[in-house]
Structure formats: structure tokens, C-alpha cells
Design an enzyme around this catalytic site. Structure first.
Site, PDB file in Angstrom:
ATOM      1  N   GLY A  27       0.913  -1.257  -0.099  1.00 52.26           N
ATOM      2  CA  GLY A  27       0.043  -0.052   0.040  1.00 52.26           C
ATOM      3  C   GLY A  27       0.823   1.407  -0.023  1.00 52.26           C
ATOM      4  O   GLY A  27       2.142   1.130   0.530  1.00 52.26           O
ATOM      5  N   TYR A  28       0.205   2.335  -0.593  1.00 50.31           N
ATOM      6  CA  TYR A  28       1.054   3.464  -0.639  1.00 50.31           C
ATOM      7  C   TYR A  28       0.605   4.784   0.292  1.00 50.31           C
ATOM      8  O   TYR A  28      -0.565   4.863   0.455  1.00 50.31           O
ATOM      9  CB  TYR A  28       0.971   4.004  -1.829  1.00 50.31           C
ATOM     10  CG  TYR A  28       1.984   3.026  -2.853  1.00 50.31           C
ATOM     11  CD1 TYR A  28       3.282   4.003  -3.225  1.00 50.31           C
ATOM     12  CD2 TYR A  28       1.514   2.208  -3.401  1.00 50.31           C
ATOM     13  CE1 TYR A  28       3.913   3.166  -4.191  1.00 50.31           C
ATOM     14  CE2 TYR A  28       2.252   1.525  -4.257  1.00 50.31           C
ATOM     15  CZ  TYR A  28       3.491   1.920  -4.573  1.00 50.31           C
ATOM     16  OH  TYR A  28       4.383   1.259  -5.459  1.00 50.31           O
TER      17      TYR A  28
END
Length: 156
Positions: A27-28
Site C-alpha cells: 500500500g502507498y
């Protein structure tokens, strides 16, 4: 520093999915610069991907190891879509093709990446005939872009 070339895959060779693979979930926390948290099988880390070096394929990249609890805490704070993919490792011409078969909202996307020690080797590399369009440097296929978008994908 990371030097790689990336390609879309439309049709897999018969034996592609028989190679060893790793499960990757990421995830960012930010997309510019890219700050991501990743679980790669049972290893956890945070990655900072910065600027591209002028006149080069090289991109600034730093990894920081995390424990599982820190990864899960940070993943819960990620923006957009969580990326999940199987990464098959296929030997080719002394390099390793990292074949990413995306799952979930990004399926049926398949991307092959090959990393190199230098720009010169990257530019000399002749991709296998089953590789499709080269997407090196095309924003619409970067993992940070994918974290905010689903199909159809963009060649930008």
C-alpha cells in the site's frame, strides 16, 4: 538505486506459472515521492522511491525493514487500493524476469520487470518474444499509479 525495464504481458508462455513465486501485498502512504509499505512473503519493509536520475533509467530507492506489526499499522493508513500480486521469478539471459500477476481490482494485469546493474546492460537487453509493449517510465502502469486506479490502465 533501481534500474529496470518493464513490459506488458498479453499471453504467457506455457511454463511461466511453474516457476517459484512470492506473494506481495503493498500500500502507498504517498505517491510523489512514492512511499510504500510492502509484505513480500514474510518480509516487511517501507520503501522510498524518489527521483529519476537525469539521462538514466536509474531511480533513487531506499528500503527500511519493518516488523509485521509496524507493517500492518502503516498499511491501515495507506491511500487508495492495496495492491496484491504473485511475483514469479523466471531466469533469462543471466537476469531474472519478475513476472507480476496482479490480483483483485487490478486483475488481469500482468507486467514483467527486469532489473539491471547499469543503464548500458538495460539498453542492450533483448526481451523475449512473449513480452508485449514496453512500459518503462509510463506513469499509468507504475504501482503508485495503480494504487489509485483500476482498469482500464493508461500508457501515459
Amino acid at each position: 538505486m533501481e534500474i529496470e525495464r518493464r513490459f506488458l504481458i498479453d499471453t504467457l508462455p506455457n511454463d511461466a506459472l511453474s516457476h517459484p513465486f512470492r506473494m506481495i501485498t503493498q500500500g502507498y502512504l504517498n505517491t510523489s515521492p512514492a512511499i510504500r509499505v510492502r509484505c513480500d512473503n514474510d518480509q516487511y519493509y517501507m520503501t522510498y522511491k524518489g527521483r529519476k536520475f537525469k539521462g538514466s533509467l536509474a531511480v533513487e530507492e531506499y528500503n527500511l525493514p519493518l516488523n509485521k506489526e509496524s507493517y500492518e499499522h502503516l498499511l491501515a493508513k495507506a491511500d487508495g487500493y492495496i495492491i496484491s500480486k504473485k511475483r514469479y521469478l523466471i531466469p533469462d539471459q543471466g537476469y531474472t524476469i519478475e513476472l507480476d500477476v496482479f490480483e483483485g481490482v487490478h486483475a488481469p494485469l500482468i507486467i514483467a520487470e527486469v532489473e539491471f546493474p547499469s543503464d548500458e546492460e538495460a539498453l542492450r537487453y533483448l526481451p523475449p518474444s512473449w513480452f508485449g509493449e514496453e512500459i518503462t517510465g509510463k506513469k499509468g502502469y507504475s504501482n503508485s499509479y495503480l494504487s489509485a486506479h483500476t482498469a482500464p490502465f493508461s500508457s501515459n
